[in-house]
Design a protein around this motif. Sequence first.
Motif, mmCIF file in Angstrom:
data_model
loop_
_atom_site.group_PDB
_atom_site.id
_atom_site.type_symbol
_atom_site.label_atom_id
_atom_site.label_comp_id
_atom_site.label_asym_id
_atom_site.label_seq_id
_atom_site.Cartn_x
_atom_site.Cartn_y
_atom_site.Cartn_z
ATOM 1 N N ALA A 1 0.607 -1.259 0.212
ATOM 2 C CA ALA A 1 0.007 -0.080 -0.122
ATOM 3 C C ALA A 1 0.896 1.173 0.020
ATOM 4 O O ALA A 1 0.269 2.400 0.224
ATOM 5 C CB ALA A 1 -1.020 0.017 1.075
ATOM 6 N N ASN A 2 2.061 1.202 -0.207
ATOM 7 C CA ASN A 2 3.102 2.311 -0.225
ATOM 8 C C ASN A 2 2.782 3.171 -1.456
ATOM 9 O O ASN A 2 2.615 2.545 -2.646
ATOM 10 C CB ASN A 2 4.450 1.847 -0.142
ATOM 11 N N ALA A 3 2.840 4.412 -1.298
ATOM 12 C CA ALA A 3 2.822 5.251 -2.450
ATOM 13 C C ALA A 3 4.076 5.294 -3.202
ATOM 14 O O ALA A 3 4.944 4.895 -2.894
ATOM 15 C CB ALA A 3 2.356 6.920 -1.903
ATOM 16 N N THR A 4 3.736 5.657 -4.509
ATOM 17 C CA THR A 4 4.934 5.327 -5.416
ATOM 18 C C THR A 4 6.064 6.389 -5.053
ATOM 19 O O THR A 4 5.582 7.578 -4.474
ATOM 20 C CB THR A 4 4.614 5.473 -6.898
ATOM 21 N N GLY B 1 7.879 9.700 -4.664
ATOM 22 C CA GLY B 1 7.570 11.212 -5.230
ATOM 23 C C GLY B 1 6.137 11.406 -5.306
ATOM 24 O O GLY B 1 5.675 12.483 -5.737
ATOM 25 N N SER B 2 5.228 10.472 -4.540
ATOM 26 C CA SER B 2 3.499 10.904 -4.868
ATOM 27 C C SER B 2 3.102 10.907 -3.242
ATOM 28 O O SER B 2 3.675 9.965 -2.785
ATOM 29 C CB SER B 2 2.736 10.066 -5.821
ATOM 30 N N GLY B 3 2.253 11.547 -3.033
ATOM 31 C CA GLY B 3 1.826 11.470 -1.710
ATOM 32 C C GLY B 3 0.589 10.677 -1.495
ATOM 33 O O GLY B 3 0.494 9.768 -1.181
ATOM 34 N N THR B 4 -0.569 11.062 -2.215
ATOM 35 C CA THR B 4 -1.996 10.588 -2.421
ATOM 36 C C THR B 4 -2.044 9.834 -3.742
ATOM 37 O O THR B 4 -3.154 9.676 -3.950
ATOM 38 C CB THR B 4 -3.083 11.390 -2.062
ATOM 39 N N GLY B 5 -0.734 9.655 -4.318
ATOM 40 C CA GLY B 5 -1.272 9.284 -5.873
ATOM 41 C C GLY B 5 -1.228 7.581 -5.728
ATOM 42 O O GLY B 5 -1.474 6.948 -4.896
ATOM 43 N N PRO B 6 -0.580 7.206 -6.950
ATOM 44 C CA PRO B 6 -0.918 5.785 -6.986
ATOM 45 C C PRO B 6 -0.188 4.833 -6.080
ATOM 46 O O PRO B 6 0.829 5.408 -5.458
ATOM 47 C CB PRO B 6 -0.349 5.571 -8.667
ATOM 48 N N ARG B 7 -0.567 3.840 -5.829
ATOM 49 C CA ARG B 7 0.100 2.821 -4.802
ATOM 50 C C ARG B 7 0.838 1.807 -5.642
ATOM 51 O O ARG B 7 0.727 1.502 -6.784
ATOM 52 C CB ARG B 7 -0.903 2.112 -4.012
ATOM 53 N N CYS B 8 1.926 1.194 -4.761
ATOM 54 C CA CYS B 8 3.004 0.092 -5.401
ATOM 55 C C CYS B 8 2.108 -1.119 -5.833
ATOM 56 O O CYS B 8 2.147 -1.428 -6.843
ATOM 57 C CB CYS B 8 3.949 -0.131 -4.369
ATOM 58 N N ARG B 9 1.190 -1.712 -4.891
ATOM 59 C CA ARG B 9 0.319 -2.681 -5.257
ATOM 60 C C ARG B 9 0.894 -3.967 -5.510
ATOM 61 O O ARG B 9 0.486 -5.093 -6.181
ATOM 62 C CB ARG B 9 -0.620 -2.391 -6.569
ATOM 63 N N HIS B 10 2.433 -4.147 -5.299
ATOM 64 C CA HIS B 10 3.240 -5.387 -5.582
ATOM 65 C C HIS B 10 2.758 -6.610 -4.690
ATOM 66 O O HIS B 10 2.616 -6.218 -3.398
ATOM 67 C CB HIS B 10 4.702 -4.998 -5.501
#
Length: 876
Positions: free
Chosen positions: A175-178, A180-189
């Motif tokens: 659930a970590n943000a990618t 350089g982004s705060g509320t942007g896309p999540r890692c989802r790995h």
Amino acid sequence: MSMVRTLPIRVPPAEGEALDSWVEAVAHRLDTYLKDLLPALGILPRRSGVPGSRWDWAVALSDTEAEAIAAATGIEADQVHRMTLRHYDRRALSLKPHSMTVNQRMLWGRGRGSRFCPSCLADSAGRWKVSWRLGWSFACLTHNRLLADDCPGCERPQRMRPHSGYGIPVPGRCANATQGSGTGPRCRHALHHAATPAWTPESAVIQAQHLLNTCIEKDIADFGIYAANPQPAAVALADIRAVAARFLMVASRHPDLLSDTDLVGGIPAEVLAGLPATDRDSRFPDRPGSSAPLGAAPTAAAVLAALRILSQRNVHQAGQDMRALLDAARSLVSPQAAVLVQSWGADISPYLKTVHLAALVPRLQFNEQLRYRTITAAPSKPATGVSAAARRARKIPTLAWPWWWLRIAPSQGAHDVIMRQALSGMLLLVGSRLDAREALARLGSELNHSHMTRMLHVLGHSGRWDAIQEALIRVTDYLDATDTPIDYHRRRRLDYRPLLPDEQWLSICRTVGIAAGQQRRADTVRTVLNERLSALPATHATEAVRNQMIKFPAWQTPALAESLDAVARAFLDRHGLADEPLTWQLPADLLNGLDLPGPDPDTIDPAALHQIIRGRTRSSTAAAQELSTTPAAVRFVLAHHPAPLRERTDQGWRPNAALHHARQALTHDELTQLYTVQEHTLKEIGSRIGVSPRVITTLAAEYAIPLRQPRQPGHRRTVHIDQDWLYEQYIVKHRSATDLAAERHIALATLLRRIKESGIETRERGGRSHQRVLHHDTALQRVPPLLRPAFTGSRARARLERFAVAASYDSLNKAGKASGITLATLSTTLRRLEEDLGLRLLERASPSTPMRLTDSGRRILKVIRAWQDSEGNKTS
């Protein structure tokens, strides 16, 4: 709480699942954002001013919040609390009472983040366990593998922040943000793809995690150094943290130092490879290990290193293992900081401090080893204060107890007095905060610190230091727990100047039959008696007197010892010490089982020593060489078992010995009967007992028997002979007139005239009237053959009777007091009996063993009693 409604779809929590994981699973099942779900669960937004870490409601909930969640989901409020870190409070971590945040400075608490097991996530569809958030979790016991720290995709740790409220959680995905982004896309790995090493269930890593989990769940630590006295889990974890911190410090700053120790033994290579390369991996670089390590590998390595030490059941073995860690730490920080246990944390237990002291033993000086009682099973800081030391000092003599110090001192000689005082001072150092100077001063010793240091050096390098330490500690424990019969502090303060004045000394010499000698001899005996009662060294005695004190035990006699005991007893009684014994010794069993360097005086046979010391060998040094012991041990035995003097030699009587012999042979009544009633001359009486007329004159003066005026020329002495006695001896006992005349020291014609004057018919002369034949027929025939050798000279029957009486006591001193006979007389009587019979009858008493009969003594005693019974039956 009234606004909370039951959720339309319920998702039961998994076993051991964390609250945040369960809420995310519910949000995923309801396909809703967390920002919409949390108010429905009663979790309200945080007010301003609350620390950011408090936003992580998975750490702890209030009771109101837990009840709201329970009402909305249908689970119990207690179960809700068990899904938060509050479940482990005061066991595996510590929560701050007001903010309910994790105290990261205690018990390796982690305020944020969580490790995870990839296999568990795969099996449970992404459900997280609350235990993974503990700083103590580094391995999965279900899959026997190391926990993962980071996402294999973004390579960042998990759950450092709560899941974003603007999104639907996906269990098992990062659930970590990618970047350089705060509320942007999540890692989802997919997190179950993370790779970690695995082992067998018997491996060290898995067993260590199992031990920690058991302690935390049961809240009890009963392994290793805690086995004898189990402790709460937090106590053991605080100790593990303290030791692990030192390990991590060495590993992060100088890992090469670990390769030379056994600390890394048993730690898998995969774990060692994960140790941090620099201090930057720690949140507190100046104190690595003070907070929970970021990775599972360094956590596992540090815990294994700590458990290698703390799992030892023996404190000293644990200390030996810790010693390698301390040695490695000394090269990184100052020597003082490396060994100061105070810097290890305020929450460490006394058990870890005990192990730490055991580890420091090689670096501690000998006096410090006594102070910390390092030889014991539980070394500790000094606990005895000034008042306790003062109480102990009253029970300790300035000169250590003779038998005790002989056993401990590795060699005796010129430094005996110094060693005895130093040993007493060491008893005050054991478990005490006193220094050597103050300890010696409390005992009235004039030694200084250097003397104590030198004697400690002698003992410490004797090869028996461990046994000596054990002996000192046993004695101090005994003294602290027991009321001793002598107050040595009071003894040290008495005025001994009036003890044994010259007039009393001269009287004793006349009484016991020894020469008074020069003034130096009186000074010597007086100093010996002073030292014996006060237990203070004779520091003010002249060198000549000190030399004579060494020789005193060799020429002391039983009679002199008895007289000096009487003088000492009277002195103490005058000072109000009638309830105290003259001297006192520690119980001998305090030294049982100890391999001490000094000789055991109890192994010296007093009888054999007496033969040596009264023979051609007159010195204690020569006697010690012959007996393979030390002169000090010989002097100790002679002091307690004085050797009787040989009163008569080929050269004649020893000085004053003839008068002493006369006192023993003739009582006041007997001398009065012989001299006043029977009117024997001084020469005749002296010849009867083998002394000169001058000795009888002196004895008569002592007994206050007036002497007759010398006879005028031509005056015939009238000899009084009792008629009844004459009839019994001549007619009944068939004694010859010649023998009776010789006994009464008169002419044969005079005796025959007395027989006729008494109206007694004289016998015919012949062989049957000879005394020796008659005596053999009438007396010896009734004596058992085994006892007949004892019938030499006079008083044979009395000697046998005295032996029979003495056999029932445990010392000759007690036997003499019970029979009203002096110790010297009884000793002389028994020695004469043993010489006549040619047998050893008694084993004399020693300080630790009572007097007992030999096999020959028991046989003789049995014959004597049978003979006495038969004689009594004939009389009746």
